[in-house]
Write a protein that holds these residues in place. Structure first.
Motif, short mmCIF file in Angstrom:
data_model
loop_
_atom_site.label_atom_id
_atom_site.label_comp_id
_atom_site.label_asym_id
_atom_site.label_seq_id
_atom_site.Cartn_x
_atom_site.Cartn_y
_atom_site.Cartn_z
N ALA A 21 0.86 -1.18 0.00
CA ALA A 21 0.00 0.00 0.00
C ALA A 21 0.90 1.23 0.00
O ALA A 21 1.96 1.23 0.63
N VAL A 22 0.47 2.24 -0.71
CA VAL A 22 1.23 3.48 -0.78
C VAL A 22 0.27 4.65 -0.59
O VAL A 22 -0.76 4.73 -1.26
N VAL A 23 0.64 5.53 0.33
CA VAL A 23 -0.06 6.79 0.50
C VAL A 23 0.74 7.82 -0.28
O VAL A 23 1.96 7.91 -0.14
N SER A 24 0.05 8.60 -1.12
CA SER A 24 0.75 9.60 -1.92
C SER A 24 -0.10 10.86 -2.04
O SER A 24 -1.24 10.90 -1.60
N HIS A 25 0.51 11.88 -2.63
CA HIS A 25 -0.21 13.13 -2.88
C HIS A 25 0.02 13.54 -4.33
O HIS A 25 1.15 13.61 -4.80
N ILE A 26 -1.09 13.81 -5.03
CA ILE A 26 -1.02 14.28 -6.41
C ILE A 26 -1.16 15.80 -6.43
O ILE A 26 -2.08 16.35 -5.83
N SER A 27 -0.21 16.44 -7.09
CA SER A 27 -0.28 17.87 -7.42
C SER A 27 -0.21 17.94 -8.94
O SER A 27 0.76 17.47 -9.53
N ALA A 28 -1.24 18.51 -9.54
CA ALA A 28 -1.29 18.54 -11.00
C ALA A 28 -1.99 19.81 -11.46
O ALA A 28 -2.55 20.56 -10.66
N ARG A 29 -1.93 20.03 -12.77
CA ARG A 29 -2.70 21.09 -13.42
C ARG A 29 -3.37 20.49 -14.63
O ARG A 29 -2.76 19.75 -15.40
N SER A 30 -4.63 20.83 -14.82
CA SER A 30 -5.34 20.36 -16.00
C SER A 30 -4.75 21.06 -17.23
O SER A 30 -4.01 22.05 -17.11
N SER A 31 -5.11 20.57 -18.40
CA SER A 31 -4.63 21.21 -19.63
C SER A 31 -5.10 22.65 -19.72
O SER A 31 -4.48 23.48 -20.38
N ALA A 32 -6.19 22.98 -19.01
CA ALA A 32 -6.70 24.36 -18.97
C ALA A 32 -6.03 25.18 -17.86
O ALA A 32 -6.37 26.35 -17.67
N GLY A 33 -5.10 24.56 -17.13
CA GLY A 33 -4.35 25.28 -16.10
C GLY A 33 -4.98 25.25 -14.71
O GLY A 33 -4.48 25.90 -13.80
N ARG A 34 -6.04 24.49 -14.53
CA ARG A 34 -6.70 24.42 -13.22
C ARG A 34 -5.94 23.48 -12.29
O ARG A 34 -5.55 22.38 -12.68
#
Length: 129
Positions: A75-88
């Motif tokens: 099991a892995v706990v992680s955090h996603i930080s991303a931006r949509s293609s529209a920059g959101r």
């Protein structure tokens, strides 16, 4: 590759956007229960699903915070930080469960709040619900 090495590569390849190598971490007959994409069966289908990720995300980072490996389960706990293609912006905490046999992921399931990802459907013509 042992399970810990498979998991480390899973996050390295995802963060590099190297989806071809990422897919190679999975067994041919893999099964994934993915909260946004649904059930994915087989590595060929997985390749087709991830082929469109570049269109959805302008940036994507999935940082593992905690690994727990017990034999062939992990099991892995992680955090996603991303931006949509529209920059959101997209920020989400994630829990992934893995079964790893003979150096390949045979099963994976992920669990996270889906609300932050609604900006992806809005950016591609959906209403985000």
């Amino acid at each position: 590759m042992n399970a810990r090495e498979v998991l480390a590569n899973y996050y390295v390849y995802a963060n590099e956007g190297d989806w071809a190598r990422w897919c190679e971490l999975f067994a041919e007959d893999m099964v994934m229960d993915e909260q946004l994409a649904g059930r994915i069966e087989g590595r060929a289908r997985l390749r087709a699903v991830v082929a469109g990720l570049g269109e959805l995300y302008a940036a994507f980072e999935n940082l593992p915070l905690h690994f727990l490996v017990d034999g062939e389960e992990a099991a892995v706990v992680s955090h996603i930080s991303a931006r949509s293609s529209a920059g959101r912006p997209i920020e989400a905490d994630v829990m992934n469960y893995f079964r790893i046999l003979d150096g390949r992921i045979t099963y994976m399931a992920n669990f996270h709040d889906t609300q932050p990802f609604q900006v992806l459907s809005r950016a591609h013509g959906g209403d985000g619900r």
